[in-house]
Design a protein around this motif. Structure first.
Motif, short mmCIF file in Angstrom:
data_model
loop_
_atom_site.label_atom_id
_atom_site.label_comp_id
_atom_site.label_asym_id
_atom_site.label_seq_id
_atom_site.Cartn_x
_atom_site.Cartn_y
_atom_site.Cartn_z
N CYS A 14 5.66 0.56 13.39
CA CYS A 14 6.83 -0.06 12.75
C CYS A 14 8.03 0.86 12.98
CB CYS A 14 6.54 -0.21 11.26
SG CYS A 14 7.97 -0.73 10.32
N CYS A 17 9.05 2.67 9.48
CA CYS A 17 8.22 3.60 8.69
C CYS A 17 7.14 4.27 9.52
CB CYS A 17 7.60 2.87 7.50
SG CYS A 17 6.33 1.70 8.00
N CYS A 26 6.15 -3.66 10.14
CA CYS A 26 4.91 -3.71 9.37
C CYS A 26 5.12 -4.68 8.21
CB CYS A 26 4.54 -2.32 8.86
SG CYS A 26 5.58 -1.75 7.52
N CYS A 29 7.48 -3.29 5.38
CA CYS A 29 8.93 -3.24 5.64
C CYS A 29 9.53 -4.64 5.73
CB CYS A 29 9.23 -2.45 6.90
SG CYS A 29 8.98 -0.69 6.69
ZN LIG Z 1 7.28 -0.36 8.22
#
Ligand SMILES: [Zn+2]
Length: 218
Positions: A14, A17, A26, A29
């Motif tokens: 991602c 993150c 992800c 998020c």
């Molecule tokens: Zn993420």
């Protein structure tokens, strides 16, 4: 067993993150970002230059736009374009205006060279894939490398943006048959998009409004 083990490593992380992600972002998020989505994008669709805004320029959305621009996470831009496009198509405004041409707010060549891409154009690509509107990335051209308008007062901003935009090569030979919908990543004071509208209208091109991914406007 081995396959799922490998999958874990082959999956791109991602961009926000760094956790493994199934899609562009992800699950966590994506969910966080959607919290910045406006329940109604249409409240500023009024006046001289109506504005349609996906979300609130704050928190993770602000960080995600910075990741797109400065960490060159281009995939994020297209994803945001899809989100903006989906929201546009579900609005009543889109039903009144079926034929539109999308013109992203251009960057100056020097900035384009440094960044490598125009984030508004990337978002516009995603937007046009969903909406099927034609994209005219060179409908406008920025001929003046303006400084950031953010910290300037109204008069300074107007002075800075004056004559910064001209008609781009996409419209120089042939004017569009349909009205233009401008697209920008962030809508703040509206100075740039107002200037864009002025330039297009000087050439008898109708501008129906602006769509923006995020805004500080509440
Ligand atoms: Zn993420």
């Amino acid at each position: 067993m081995l396959k799922s083990f490998l999958d874990l490593f082959l999956k791109p992380n991602c961009p926000l993150c760094q956790r493994p992600a199934e899609k562009e972002l992800c699950f966590y998020c994506e969910k966080q970002l959607k919290q910045f989505e406006n329940s109604s994008a249409e409240i500023f669709w009024q006046g001289d230059l109506p504005v349609f805004i996906w979300g609130n320029y704050d928190g993770l959305l602000k960080r995600a736009i910075a990741a797109l621009k400065y960490d060159k996470k281009v995939n994020l831009g297209e994803l945001f374009g899809y989100w903006l496009g989906e929201k546009w198509l579900s609005s009543s405004i889109s039903k009144q205006s079926k034929n539109l041409i999308i013109v992203p707010i251009p960057l100056h060549e020097q900035k384009l060279k440094i960044r490598g891409f125009n984030q508004a154009e990337i978002i516009a690509k995603g937007f046009c894939q969903i909406t099927r509107y034609p994209l005219k990335a060179n409908g406008l051209k920025r001929v003046k490398n303006t400084e950031a308008l953010f910290g300037l007062n109204l008069q300074e901003r107007q002075k800075e943006i004056k004559e910064a935009l001209i008609l781009g090569k996409d419209f120089q030979q042939k004017l569009p048959n349909y009205p233009v919908l401008l697209l920008d990543d962030i809508y703040t004071t509206g100075t740039t998009v107002k200037e864009a509208k002025k330039v297009l209208e000087k050439h008898n091109i109708k501008v129906i409004g602006v769509v923006a991914l995020a805004s500080t406007k509440k």
